[in-house]
Design a protein around this motif. Sequence first.
Motif, PDB file in Angstrom:
ATOM      1  N   UNK A  14       0.810  -1.226   0.000  1.00 56.04           N
ATOM      2  CA  UNK A  14       0.000   0.000   0.000  1.00 56.04           C
ATOM      3  C   UNK A  14       0.834   1.262   0.000  1.00 56.04           C
ATOM      4  N   UNK A  15       1.958   1.204   0.688  1.00 54.92           N
ATOM      5  CA  UNK A  15       2.828   2.378   0.625  1.00 54.92           C
ATOM      6  C   UNK A  15       4.257   1.979   0.946  1.00 54.92           C
ATOM      7  N   UNK A  16       5.155   2.893   0.681  1.00 57.70           N
ATOM      8  CA  UNK A  16       6.581   2.561   0.752  1.00 57.70           C
ATOM      9  C   UNK A  16       7.013   2.224   2.183  1.00 57.70           C
ATOM     10  N   UNK A  17       7.865   1.235   2.274  1.00 56.94           N
ATOM     11  CA  UNK A  17       8.496   0.876   3.542  1.00 56.94           C
ATOM     12  C   UNK A  17       9.786   0.143   3.177  1.00 56.94           C
ATOM     13  N   UNK A  18      10.852   0.277   3.975  1.00 52.81           N
ATOM     14  CA  UNK A  18      12.105  -0.415   3.625  1.00 52.81           C
ATOM     15  C   UNK A  18      11.922  -1.916   3.415  1.00 52.81           C
ATOM     16  N   UNK A  19      10.999  -2.541   4.159  1.00 51.57           N
ATOM     17  CA  UNK A  19      10.790  -3.986   3.996  1.00 51.57           C
ATOM     18  C   UNK A  19      10.217  -4.308   2.613  1.00 51.57           C
ATOM     19  N   UNK A  20       9.576  -3.322   1.982  1.00 49.46           N
ATOM     20  CA  UNK A  20       8.915  -3.580   0.697  1.00 49.46           C
ATOM     21  C   UNK A  20       9.749  -3.106  -0.491  1.00 49.46           C
ATOM     22  N   UNK A  21      11.017  -2.873  -0.237  1.00 50.95           N
ATOM     23  CA  UNK A  21      11.869  -2.462  -1.353  1.00 50.95           C
ATOM     24  C   UNK A  21      12.300  -3.669  -2.175  1.00 50.95           C
ATOM     25  N   UNK A  22      12.558  -3.427  -3.437  1.00 58.02           N
ATOM     26  CA  UNK A  22      13.065  -4.507  -4.290  1.00 58.02           C
ATOM     27  C   UNK A  22      11.964  -5.277  -4.997  1.00 58.02           C
ATOM     28  N   UNK A  23      10.739  -4.780  -4.932  1.00 60.04           N
ATOM     29  CA  UNK A  23       9.643  -5.458  -5.619  1.00 60.04           C
ATOM     30  C   UNK A  23       9.113  -4.617  -6.782  1.00 60.04           C
ATOM     31  N   UNK A  24      10.025  -3.924  -7.443  1.00 62.19           N
ATOM     32  CA  UNK A  24       9.609  -3.090  -8.571  1.00 62.19           C
ATOM     33  C   UNK A  24       8.901  -3.964  -9.600  1.00 62.19           C
ATOM     34  N   UNK A  25       7.828  -3.437 -10.174  1.00 64.20           N
ATOM     35  CA  UNK A  25       7.123  -4.182 -11.216  1.00 64.20           C
ATOM     36  C   UNK A  25       5.893  -4.897 -10.712  1.00 64.20           C
ATOM     37  N   UNK A  26       5.645  -4.856  -9.400  1.00 66.07           N
ATOM     38  CA  UNK A  26       4.417  -5.483  -8.885  1.00 66.07           C
ATOM     39  C   UNK A  26       3.824  -4.657  -7.748  1.00 66.07           C
ATOM     40  N   UNK A  27       2.503  -4.692  -7.656  1.00 73.96           N
ATOM     41  CA  UNK A  27       1.813  -4.030  -6.540  1.00 73.96           C
ATOM     42  C   UNK A  27       1.377  -5.046  -5.492  1.00 73.96           C
ATOM     43  N   UNK A  28       1.443  -6.322  -5.892  1.00 74.61           N
ATOM     44  CA  UNK A  28       0.994  -7.376  -4.975  1.00 74.61           C
ATOM     45  C   UNK A  28       2.100  -8.407  -4.787  1.00 74.61           C
ATOM     46  N   UNK A  46       0.990  -0.947   5.617  1.00 72.46           N
ATOM     47  CA  UNK A  46       1.930  -0.999   4.487  1.00 72.46           C
ATOM     48  C   UNK A  46       1.604  -2.150   3.545  1.00 72.46           C
ATOM     49  N   UNK A  47       1.143  -3.228   4.160  1.00 70.31           N
ATOM     50  CA  UNK A  47       0.897  -4.448   3.395  1.00 70.31           C
ATOM     51  C   UNK A  47      -0.459  -4.969   3.861  1.00 70.31           C
ATOM     52  N   UNK A  48      -1.404  -5.122   2.937  1.00 72.16           N
ATOM     53  CA  UNK A  48      -2.737  -5.541   3.377  1.00 72.16           C
ATOM     54  C   UNK A  48      -3.133  -6.846   2.707  1.00 72.16           C
ATOM     55  N   UNK A  49      -4.121  -7.493   3.307  1.00 72.58           N
ATOM     56  CA  UNK A  49      -4.593  -8.790   2.827  1.00 72.58           C
ATOM     57  C   UNK A  49      -5.496  -8.598   1.613  1.00 72.58           C
ATOM     58  N   UNK A  50      -5.208  -9.331   0.535  1.00 76.00           N
ATOM     59  CA  UNK A  50      -6.147  -9.458  -0.581  1.00 76.00           C
ATOM     60  C   UNK A  50      -6.682 -10.884  -0.490  1.00 76.00           C
ATOM     61  N   UNK A  51      -7.969 -11.037  -0.158  1.00 77.51           N
ATOM     62  CA  UNK A  51      -8.476 -12.391   0.101  1.00 77.51           C
ATOM     63  C   UNK A  51      -8.396 -13.291  -1.126  1.00 77.51           C
TER      64      UNK A  51
END
Length: 729
Positions: free
Chosen positions: A527-541, A560-565
């Motif tokens: 959902x939004x930037x966080x250091x743990x979510x770096x390196x995943x360019x090219x995907x939103x999920x 930062x990271x939410x559940x998509x059922x």
Amino acid sequence: MNRREFMEISAASLVVASTKGLATTVSSENKPWYETMLRCGQINFNEQDPLSMKADEWMDYFASLKVNAVLLNGGGIMAFYPTQVPYHHRSEYLGSRDLFGDMVAAARKREMRVVARMDCNYAYEEAFQAHPEWFQRNADGTPTRHSECDWLYKTCMFGNYFTDQMPAIYREINQRYTPDGFYTNGWPGTEALEVCHCANCQKIYQEQTGGIPPETTDVRSAVYRKYYEVYMDRVSFVWKLWQDTVQEKNPQSVYVGNLGGGIRTVKDVKRLSKVASWFNADNQGRGGNTPIWMCAQQGRVARSVMNGRTVTNVIGSYSNGSITWRHSSKTPAETTLWMAQAAASGMVPWYHRLGGQPEDTRWEETGRIFFDWIATNQAHFRNKRSLADIAVLYPQSTIAFYRSNGTSTRKLNGMTIDTTEYLEGMYAALLEGRFLFDFIHQENLNSETLKQYRALLIPNAAYLRDDECDAIRNYVKAGGSVLATFETSRYNEWGVPREDFGLQDLFGVNATGNAIGPYNNSYMRMEKAHPVLEGFAGTKILPGPEFRVPVSHLTSDTRYLSVVPHYPAFPPEMVFPRVRQTEEPAAIFSQQGNSRIAYFPGDVCRSYWRSGNTDLSQLLINSVRWLMKDQPASASIKGPGLLETFAWETESGLALHLLNYTNPNAMRPFVSQLYPVGPLQIQVQIPYNRKISSVRALRMGKDLPFRNAAGSIHFEVSSVTDYEVIALT
Ligand SMILES: [Zn+2]
């Protein structure tokens, strides 16, 4: 003076061992003899061996391995000396020979210590006829017999075979030969408890547990829980009794039981470590789909409870595994990697062979080459402390008890789960991330044990005691950072559910229900930037975990990271998200004082282990890096390959161990060819401003050029074939 300081002082007063390396040359007035050994050997006699076994030839072989101690069959099932103890069965081929005595003498001539290898688990018909009360019974009252050799009867640990007969045998062997120690094959082990139905046990159960305990591990049963305590008390009682017995004649002697089993432990290894002066892991090799690193895991489990005391690992030179060939040699590459893991993880390798008349002798050279190399470099294997900066909670209660209906696995909404999968997934991600870590047994969580680590990782420790939760909380208060997954702290140590997470205050969310799943085709939305979510360019999920604990929702500022059922994965026409976004967090990242906390309500570690999806391992790796606050790790290794690393402060400096698992057979036996990796760019942080004047690759036998910059040493290792140890002195 604490134990570590005491050990350091006693180590400093040690006479430096000669490269001859025999036990007698490294004995110290302050340390038991086995605390200084670095190499062990074992030849298992069979019944026919007294006919032709050549004591001098065998001991020449073990002397060529420069072993400090050798294990030789004394007795138990079968005596290899002229015993006078009634019902102690002599080898049918013993005749007038004293094979044990011959071998002991030949070993001593070569300055090797001797440990009598015993077997307390079975005895012959004549013993059964005379002492039926010594033996285990099945539920129908029949004696339990050996599955392959049905003329052998299984003994009962609660009976006086253990308190009278075995001590009588120890005393006789001590009187005649005074070995340096005794070891029991197969007992007590770390696997699930067995229930015996002999009259004696039924009385004990009735009096001490209030009933007959379930046949298999089943913590739902109050009787089983009491039985677990009664069983562990009996093991400790017998262990101490045998320790006292073997020391009657020789106060330097030691009793050591078998504690092998890798990460898969049901018996409480923490409790066993209180009676064990020496932890021997009979973890000889792998089969099935076991990863190559199982031996290193064994070292970590053992060290998590032994606090620097002796740990050995028995290495089978023969082809063990899903199909066993006891007289065929394993590939040299597989055997060597197993020995290397034992040494790297701080265990003493103990090389094992069966039978005095080998027709396959290929194993001999494999052991000789490795042990000779250890002996040449032994100063670098005398470890003082681990330099790991990350602790991984070894969740023994969860591994032992997170099961269903007394089976060996957990059924979670219909899916069968192996209780070690969470730890396995975390472990694999840590190897991928090249982190230096130690296991900390959950019962050893305290400020003293944890203070050297910058982060504590908790791979679904679902079953935790209240005081263990407190210790984790205190660690965070003291500035430590924590990563936890899935049902961590959801239950007490016996699996009684809590209202909420025991660590709810750390996690920052509430559990709102029981674990749900299994779901494939569920996702996590970034959902939004966080250091743990770096390196995943090219995907939103990102791929979602197979199971998750539903948790209270977070507002968008901390989500930062939410559940998509889950939505259907088949047929393709149906594959579209019904709900694209929720307020349910798939991860919670928070800062509490100086501490960073990452909590994943999903079983991301297990889902990684099951799927191999590297987005999940990357998420774990990123999380650990974030916990470390971007400060340099104790060691960093750059370059290709699947490696496991250990770093030690040794008596002569520092040692960085690199195990190369880059191999198509890393996940399935056996490694045959080796695939060298390199060059590797390595940086090691130097503790206490220690001065480093030499960097040497011990397997290559080469000094390496290095650069010293701001308290860290930089160098390149051109290639690692199977194992390399970099000694920094
Ligand atoms: Zn019994």
